[in-house]
Scaffold this motif. Structure first.
Motif, short mmCIF file in Angstrom:
data_model
loop_
_atom_site.label_atom_id
_atom_site.label_comp_id
_atom_site.label_asym_id
_atom_site.label_seq_id
_atom_site.Cartn_x
_atom_site.Cartn_y
_atom_site.Cartn_z
N ASP A 18 30.35 51.89 36.90
CA ASP A 18 29.54 50.68 37.05
C ASP A 18 30.09 49.56 36.17
OD1 ASP A 18 27.80 51.79 38.90
OD2 ASP A 18 26.41 52.51 37.37
N SER A 19 30.54 49.91 34.97
CA SER A 19 31.10 48.89 34.07
C SER A 19 32.37 48.29 34.64
CB SER A 19 31.37 49.50 32.69
OG SER A 19 30.16 49.80 32.02
N LEU A 20 33.23 49.14 35.20
CA LEU A 20 34.47 48.64 35.82
C LEU A 20 34.15 47.71 36.98
CD1 LEU A 20 36.70 51.86 35.92
CD2 LEU A 20 37.09 49.82 34.53
N ASN A 21 33.23 48.11 37.83
CA ASN A 21 32.89 47.28 38.99
C ASN A 21 32.20 45.98 38.57
OD1 ASN A 21 33.98 48.89 41.04
ND2 ASN A 21 32.20 50.24 41.02
N ASP A 22 31.44 46.02 37.47
CA ASP A 22 30.84 44.79 36.96
C ASP A 22 31.94 43.84 36.49
OD1 ASP A 22 28.75 43.07 36.27
OD2 ASP A 22 28.70 43.79 34.20
N GLY A 23 32.99 44.41 35.91
CA GLY A 23 34.12 43.59 35.52
C GLY A 23 34.77 42.91 36.71
N LEU A 24 34.93 43.65 37.81
CA LEU A 24 35.49 43.05 39.03
C LEU A 24 34.61 41.92 39.54
CD1 LEU A 24 36.68 46.19 41.07
CD2 LEU A 24 38.08 44.63 39.70
N LEU A 25 33.30 42.12 39.48
CA LEU A 25 32.36 41.10 39.96
C LEU A 25 32.38 39.85 39.10
CD1 LEU A 25 29.26 43.29 40.93
CD2 LEU A 25 30.71 41.98 42.48
N GLN A 26 32.51 40.04 37.79
CA GLN A 26 32.43 38.89 36.88
C GLN A 26 33.77 38.18 36.69
OE1 GLN A 26 29.82 38.65 33.66
NE2 GLN A 26 28.85 40.65 33.99
N ALA A 27 34.85 38.80 37.11
CA ALA A 27 36.17 38.19 36.95
C ALA A 27 36.29 36.94 37.80
CB ALA A 27 37.25 39.20 37.34
N LYS A 28 36.85 35.89 37.25
CA LYS A 28 36.99 34.62 37.94
C LYS A 28 38.44 34.27 38.26
CE LYS A 28 32.55 33.91 37.46
NZ LYS A 28 31.68 34.11 38.64
N LEU A 40 46.19 42.90 39.67
CA LEU A 40 45.74 42.94 41.06
C LEU A 40 45.53 41.53 41.60
CD1 LEU A 40 42.93 45.62 40.56
CD2 LEU A 40 45.34 46.04 41.07
N ARG A 41 45.82 41.37 42.87
CA ARG A 41 45.55 40.08 43.52
C ARG A 41 44.06 40.04 43.86
NH1 ARG A 41 49.03 36.37 45.15
NH2 ARG A 41 50.77 37.86 44.94
N HIS A 42 43.32 39.13 43.24
CA HIS A 42 41.87 39.10 43.36
C HIS A 42 41.44 38.87 44.80
CE1 HIS A 42 37.91 37.79 41.16
NE2 HIS A 42 37.73 38.80 42.00
N SER A 43 42.17 38.06 45.54
CA SER A 43 41.79 37.76 46.92
C SER A 43 41.83 39.02 47.78
CB SER A 43 42.72 36.69 47.51
OG SER A 43 44.07 37.12 47.48
N PHE A 44 42.75 39.95 47.49
CA PHE A 44 42.81 41.20 48.24
C PHE A 44 41.58 42.05 47.96
CE2 PHE A 44 43.88 45.59 49.02
CZ PHE A 44 44.66 45.56 50.17
N ILE A 45 41.19 42.11 46.68
CA ILE A 45 39.99 42.87 46.29
C ILE A 45 38.76 42.35 47.04
CG2 ILE A 45 38.44 43.38 44.36
CD1 ILE A 45 41.04 44.82 44.04
N LEU A 46 38.63 41.03 47.10
CA LEU A 46 37.47 40.43 47.74
C LEU A 46 37.51 40.59 49.25
CD1 LEU A 46 37.24 37.13 45.65
CD2 LEU A 46 35.77 39.16 45.44
N GLU A 47 38.67 40.35 49.83
CA GLU A 47 38.80 40.39 51.28
C GLU A 47 38.51 41.78 51.85
OE1 GLU A 47 42.20 39.73 54.76
OE2 GLU A 47 42.61 39.13 52.69
N VAL A 71 37.31 46.35 48.15
CA VAL A 71 37.67 47.59 47.47
C VAL A 71 37.13 47.54 46.04
CG1 VAL A 71 39.69 48.14 48.86
CG2 VAL A 71 39.94 46.62 46.90
N HIS A 72 36.75 48.71 45.54
CA HIS A 72 36.18 48.78 44.20
C HIS A 72 36.31 50.22 43.71
CE1 HIS A 72 33.00 49.60 47.15
NE2 HIS A 72 32.56 50.50 46.28
N TYR A 73 35.93 50.44 42.47
CA TYR A 73 36.00 51.78 41.91
C TYR A 73 34.86 52.64 42.48
CZ TYR A 73 39.33 49.84 38.58
OH TYR A 73 40.42 49.22 38.01
N LYS A 74 35.20 53.86 42.89
CA LYS A 74 34.24 54.75 43.53
C LYS A 74 33.76 55.83 42.56
CE LYS A 74 34.80 53.02 47.78
NZ LYS A 74 35.75 53.67 48.69
#
Length: 278
Positions: free
Chosen positions: A68-78, A156-163, A166-169
């Protein structure tokens, strides 16, 4: 908005966290934000982080729950790019500079990793993750065999993550990074490995791969089995190999074939089937 968001999760990392943060703040590339995610630490980790006044550093305190902490990092990254870092490792001063320019010059690359220098008390310094370099051809087969990516080196390319969302499972203890690479390659991700040690990778008794080696190995085995099964069932190019795969699975169930032998066999057959020469 910073060009790079660095995600640095930490749980009870008071011993090494200052060294890790200092190595980030010494980067020659300065346009970044550093998200230190305190994953429910009960030691002095937060107090150490709060001593810093650098405006690029942000402490995010969360209850313990690493995924959850890793995925929160992905969400908050700008940032345009997301760099990973572990709390007991050290960045080479030019790491962000090198990876940023690789990603900028080649917009098809979605994951940029690097070699590492392994170090630690009683450990002879040596190179690690150093058998592959450059643009990785057919990462779907290489990742089926093993995890080829040093997790704390990735950008990581952020646009790929968003498009591709993908996230940590959850469900893959201590191998969540390996699962992420598999998910990304299945979405068509392109991988590149810089043949330069851009990170000092610390070996210590507190390291996850040392304390949870058996659990990590079991998770990696599960990831490989699931991925192989999916490949065999979904790829029309591999339909002719399905009888061999079913027989190999039967032999594995009878303990006549180890999982490593099964995967090596299928990787060899898949490579020939796809006319892949590596």
């Amino acid at each position: 908005m910073a060009e790079i968001s660095i995600i640095l999760p930490v749980h009870n990392g008071e011993i090494y966290i200052q060294e890790a943060i200092d190595s980030v703040l010494r980067q020659s590339f300065t346009d970044f934000e550093l998200l230190v995610i305190d994953d429910g630490s009960t030691d002095y980790t937060s107090e150490i982080v709060l001593r810093y006044s650098d405006p690029r550093l942000r402490l995010i305190s969360r209850p313990h729950g690493f995924i959850d902490s890793l995925n929160d990092g992905l969400l908050q990254a700008k940032g345009k790019y997301i760099a990973r870092m572990d709390a007991d490792d050290l960045m080479h001063p030019n790491r962000l500079h090198v990876q940023y320019h690789i990603m900028e010059e080649e917009p098809t690359i979605d994951v940029c990793a690097s070699w590492v220098t392994i170090f630690g008390n009683g450990v002879s310094p040596r190179l690690g993750y150093s058998d592959l370099s450059g643009l990785i051809r057919h990462p779907e087969l290489l990742l089926l065999e093993r995890n080829i990516i040093a997790n704390p080196t990735v950008m990581l390319r952020h646009s790929f993550i968003l498009e591709h969302n993908v996230h940590y499972k959850k469900g893959y203890p201590h191998a969540e990074d390996y699962k992420l690479w598999i998910d990304m390659v299945q979405e068509g991700g392109t991988f590149y490995i810089e043949p330069d040690p851009l990170l000092a990778y610390r070996i210590s008794p507190k390291q996850v791969s040392q304390r949870h080696a058996t659990e990590q190995r079991d998770s990696a085995e599960r990831i490989r089995c699931e991925y192989l099964h999916q490949l065999m069932l979904t790829s029309p190019l591999l339909k002719e190999l399905q009888p061999i795969y079913k027989e190999a699975e039967r032999l594995h169930s009878l303990k006549l074939l180890s999982i490593d032998e099964l995967i090596r066999l299928m990787c060899s057959l898949i490579s020939k089937r796809l006319d892949v020469f590596r």
